[in-house]
Design a protein around this motif. Structure first.
Motif, PDB file in Angstrom:
ATOM      1  N   VAL A  79      51.491  56.819  36.280  1.00 44.74           N
ATOM      2  CA  VAL A  79      52.729  56.336  36.891  1.00 44.74           C
ATOM      3  C   VAL A  79      52.543  54.978  37.577  1.00 44.74           C
ATOM      4  N   TYR A  80      51.300  54.482  37.674  1.00 45.61           N
ATOM      5  CA  TYR A  80      51.061  53.208  38.356  1.00 45.61           C
ATOM      6  C   TYR A  80      51.450  52.031  37.457  1.00 45.61           C
ATOM      7  N   HIS A  81      50.829  51.930  36.275  1.00 50.47           N
ATOM      8  CA  HIS A  81      51.136  50.833  35.355  1.00 50.47           C
ATOM      9  C   HIS A  81      51.478  51.317  33.945  1.00 50.47           C
ATOM     10  N   GLY A  82      51.584  52.639  33.765  1.00 49.16           N
ATOM     11  CA  GLY A  82      52.071  53.158  32.498  1.00 49.16           C
ATOM     12  C   GLY A  82      51.038  53.352  31.409  1.00 49.16           C
ATOM     13  N   TRP A  83      49.758  53.155  31.718  1.00 51.87           N
ATOM     14  CA  TRP A  83      48.751  53.396  30.681  1.00 51.87           C
ATOM     15  C   TRP A  83      48.810  54.880  30.269  1.00 51.87           C
ATOM     16  N   GLN A  84      48.734  55.100  28.964  1.00 54.64           N
ATOM     17  CA  GLN A  84      48.857  56.466  28.450  1.00 54.64           C
ATOM     18  C   GLN A  84      47.582  56.884  27.722  1.00 54.64           C
ATOM     19  N   TYR A  85      47.234  58.176  27.853  1.00 60.22           N
ATOM     20  CA  TYR A  85      45.996  58.706  27.265  1.00 60.22           C
ATOM     21  C   TYR A  85      46.283  59.963  26.458  1.00 60.22           C
ATOM     22  N   ASP A  86      45.650  60.032  25.299  1.00 64.52           N
ATOM     23  CA  ASP A  86      45.761  61.219  24.450  1.00 64.52           C
ATOM     24  C   ASP A  86      44.742  62.266  24.917  1.00 64.52           C
ATOM     25  N   ILE A  87      44.727  63.438  24.256  1.00 62.75           N
ATOM     26  CA  ILE A  87      43.839  64.523  24.680  1.00 62.75           C
ATOM     27  C   ILE A  87      42.360  64.200  24.442  1.00 62.75           C
ATOM     28  N   ASP A  88      42.079  63.201  23.614  1.00 62.65           N
ATOM     29  CA  ASP A  88      40.689  62.795  23.422  1.00 62.65           C
ATOM     30  C   ASP A  88      40.274  61.679  24.386  1.00 62.65           C
ATOM     31  N   GLY A  89      41.151  61.338  25.334  1.00 65.80           N
ATOM     32  CA  GLY A  89      40.854  60.310  26.324  1.00 65.80           C
ATOM     33  C   GLY A  89      41.182  58.894  25.885  1.00 65.80           C
ATOM     34  N   GLN A  90      41.595  58.716  24.643  1.00 70.01           N
ATOM     35  CA  GLN A  90      41.881  57.382  24.137  1.00 70.01           C
ATOM     36  C   GLN A  90      43.169  56.824  24.738  1.00 70.01           C
ATOM     37  N   CYS A  91      43.102  55.594  25.215  1.00 66.85           N
ATOM     38  CA  CYS A  91      44.299  54.934  25.712  1.00 66.85           C
ATOM     39  C   CYS A  91      45.176  54.546  24.519  1.00 66.85           C
ATOM     40  N   THR A  92      46.448  54.920  24.559  1.00 64.84           N
ATOM     41  CA  THR A  92      47.354  54.667  23.427  1.00 64.84           C
ATOM     42  C   THR A  92      48.461  53.673  23.754  1.00 64.84           C
ATOM     43  N   ASP A  93      48.617  53.320  25.027  1.00 66.42           N
ATOM     44  CA  ASP A  93      49.707  52.406  25.375  1.00 66.42           C
ATOM     45  C   ASP A  93      49.408  51.729  26.700  1.00 66.42           C
ATOM     46  N   MET A  94      49.730  50.404  26.765  1.00 63.03           N
ATOM     47  CA  MET A  94      49.635  49.626  27.994  1.00 63.03           C
ATOM     48  C   MET A  94      50.910  48.800  28.113  1.00 63.03           C
ATOM     49  N   PRO A  95      51.978  49.395  28.627  1.00 59.96           N
ATOM     50  CA  PRO A  95      53.288  48.725  28.581  1.00 59.96           C
ATOM     51  C   PRO A  95      53.377  47.449  29.421  1.00 59.96           C
ATOM     52  N   ALA A  96      52.453  47.228  30.351  1.00 59.77           N
ATOM     53  CA  ALA A  96      52.503  46.007  31.154  1.00 59.77           C
ATOM     54  C   ALA A  96      51.699  44.866  30.547  1.00 59.77           C
ATOM     55  N   GLU A  97      51.027  45.130  29.414  1.00 58.60           N
ATOM     56  CA  GLU A  97      50.229  44.121  28.738  1.00 58.60           C
ATOM     57  C   GLU A  97      51.035  43.463  27.612  1.00 58.60           C
ATOM     58  N   PRO A  98      50.607  42.272  27.133  1.00 59.84           N
ATOM     59  CA  PRO A  98      51.311  41.630  26.017  1.00 59.84           C
ATOM     60  C   PRO A  98      51.403  42.551  24.808  1.00 59.84           C
ATOM     61  N   ALA A  99      52.470  42.445  24.078  1.00 61.56           N
ATOM     62  CA  ALA A  99      52.714  43.344  22.945  1.00 61.56           C
ATOM     63  C   ALA A  99      51.620  43.246  21.892  1.00 61.56           C
ATOM     64  N   ASN A 100      50.991  42.074  21.747  1.00 58.41           N
ATOM     65  CA  ASN A 100      49.964  41.904  20.708  1.00 58.41           C
ATOM     66  C   ASN A 100      48.551  42.190  21.223  1.00 58.41           C
ATOM     67  N   SER A 101      48.428  42.681  22.458  1.00 59.96           N
ATOM     68  CA  SER A 101      47.108  42.970  23.020  1.00 59.96           C
ATOM     69  C   SER A 101      46.463  44.158  22.304  1.00 59.96           C
ATOM     70  N   ARG A 102      45.165  44.030  22.013  1.00 62.83           N
ATOM     71  CA  ARG A 102      44.410  45.114  21.396  1.00 62.83           C
ATOM     72  C   ARG A 102      43.452  45.765  22.403  1.00 62.83           C
ATOM     73  N   PHE A 103      43.637  45.437  23.666  1.00 66.18           N
ATOM     74  CA  PHE A 103      42.710  45.910  24.687  1.00 66.18           C
ATOM     75  C   PHE A 103      42.685  47.440  24.788  1.00 66.18           C
ATOM     76  N   LYS A 104      43.831  48.076  24.550  1.00 55.74           N
ATOM     77  CA  LYS A 104      43.909  49.535  24.694  1.00 55.74           C
ATOM     78  C   LYS A 104      42.940  50.257  23.774  1.00 55.74           C
ATOM     79  N   LYS A 105      42.605  49.634  22.622  1.00 55.06           N
ATOM     80  CA  LYS A 105      41.690  50.293  21.679  1.00 55.06           C
ATOM     81  C   LYS A 105      40.278  50.424  22.256  1.00 55.06           C
ATOM     82  N   HIS A 106      39.971  49.638  23.292  1.00 51.07           N
ATOM     83  CA  HIS A 106      38.635  49.656  23.885  1.00 51.07           C
ATOM     84  C   HIS A 106      38.555  50.520  25.145  1.00 51.07           C
TER      85      HIS A 106
END
Length: 440
Positions: free
Chosen positions: A89-116
């Protein structure tokens, strides 16, 4: 004889401890399926000293992930459970059940940072109303073939509660066959339990045997006006399961617990009662669920939960009113008239005895012949923990799920019969088979 220090080391279960690393190589039954709903409130968990968050994704899959977001460590306890997982609820980062970040709504749309970005997550499996997790290294083994978790739901009653004691003290109370007629005794002798062979029999003599699955603790007793000996064989199944024999022909159910370490001083008691070949009586399930005449029975009732526990406390749903702070609702008047212990119910008596003196160190213990099973189990656990720390060696039961298919037994035997030969076939019955003998 295992030393006090070696015994205390077995109670240290946090990350990096020898016992903690050993226990992580086994599946842990850590949650009731009904504790997390699809898209529902995240549930705080502590296992082996690690704070975690359990949740059920909207499609029904269960996850167990780190307690904090990888961005600025905001608590995922308050995350929105939506879509594929938890959204901070702080910045909207979302995580799946395997811990992988799937969304960073406050980051640029073309950012690939979430994959890391990936937070700690442990795999979960669900079977017959229980959620299991594996916190160990490498590919997890198959789930253990414990009979209580393989039967149709109408044959089993399962419960969860938090106990204020280390896991070692918890399971030792249940492989200790000597305490039952004393701690659970009644002064008024009006209950059916007081007329069972168990309640009427004499002082136990113990015979302990190490097994591929763990340890069998046999206890034989003289029975008034009978020439046979009454044998009860409790089982310790590696690494934290205890199995208790039936109490009588009328109460022919098998019982036990999984004693799951929350941390060094708290345990999750996963209780089970079952009949292998038929449904439990409705009356029995009702008593387990709602208690009996204001007292607790073999499982925490729906009146036992402490409703004032904040939702940020690990396992808040499983915290009961019967804790050290409430003096376990001890009633001195009942001790004079009804219960030998003055404690209102079977499991309450156990937990008060096991955890009421938690601050007293084990140097004050004086073990006797009736503690033979406890001594052997401690030695077996110490050897297993040391072997894993030294070479990564695990007992056969850690990799062979079929070794968990064992039952506790109780029977009258002739004086020249040995329990190992006479009761062996009943200990290893196929899942779902009748007991095969008459409970005395």
């Amino acid at each position: 004889m295992i030393s006090v220090q070696e015994t205390d080391n077995l109670t240290r279960v946090g990350p990096g401890t020898p016992t903690g690393e050993y226990l992580r190589q086994f599946w842990l039954p850590f949650l009731g399926s009904d504790a997390v709903e699809p898209g529902g409130e995240p549930f705080p968990v502590r296992l082996l000293g690690e704070d975690l968050i359990a949740f059920r994704r909207e499609d029904g899959l269960v996850g167990l992930v780190d307690v904090a977001c990888a961005h600025r460590r905001a608590p995922l306890l308050y995350a929105r459970n939506e879509g594929c997982g938890l959204r901070c609820v702080y910045h909207g980062w979302q995580y799946d059940i395997d811990g992988q970040c799937t969304d960073m709504p406050a980051e640029p749309a073309n950012s690939r940072f979430k994959k890391h970005i990936k937070i700690k997550a442990y795999p979960c499996r669900e079977r017959n109303g229980v959620v299991w997790t594996y916190m160990g290294k490498g590919e997890p083994p198959e789930l253990p073939e414990l009979e209580w978790n393989l039967l149709p739901p109408e044959r089993v009653h399962i419960s969860f509660r938090v106990q204020e004691t280390d896991w070692l003290s918890s399971y030792e109370g249940e492989i200790d066959s000597a305490h039952a007629p004393i701690l659970h005794g009644r002064l008024d002798k009006t209950s059916k339990r007081s007329r069972t062979t168990m309640a009427r029999s004499g002082r136990p003599i113990f015979d302990v045997m190490q097994q591929p699955f763990g340890v069998s603790v046999g206890a034989r007793r003289e029975v008034p006006e009978r020439d046979e000996l009454y044998w009860r064989v409790n089982q310790f199944v590696m690494p934290f399961y205890t199995l208790v024999p039936p109490k009588s022909e009328e109460w022919a159910e098998l019982t036990g617990h999984a004693w799951i370490p929350i941390d060094d001083t708290h345990t999750l008691a996963v209780g089970f009662t079952y009949l292998p070949d038929r449904p439990l009586k409705e009356r029995m399930v009702d008593v387990f669920t709602h208690g009996y005449q204001g007292r607790e029975t073999g499982h925490p009732s729906d009146q036992a939960q402490d409703l004032n526990v904040p939702h940020n406390v690990p396992y808040w749903k499983y915290v009961t009113k019967f804790m050290r702070a409430s003096n376990y609702l001890f009633d001195h008047s009942l001790q004079q008239t009804t219960y030998f212990s003055g404690l209102p119910g079977l499991w309450v008596q156990d937990v008060a005895a096991q955890s009421g003196a938690l601050a007293v160190p084990r140097t004050f213990e004086n073990l006797t012949s009736s503690d033979a099973g406890i001594v052997v189990v401690r030695q077996v656990l110490r050897d297993c923990v040391e072997a894993y720390a030294a070479s990564g060696e695990l007992p056969a039961s850690a990799v062979d799920p079929s070794l968990s298919r064992v039952r506790a037994v109780a029977a009258l035997l002739k004086r020249d019969e040995t329990w190992v030969e006479a009761l062996g076939e009943f200990m290893f019955k196929p899942v779902g088979d009748p007991l095969g003998y008459t409970v005395p």
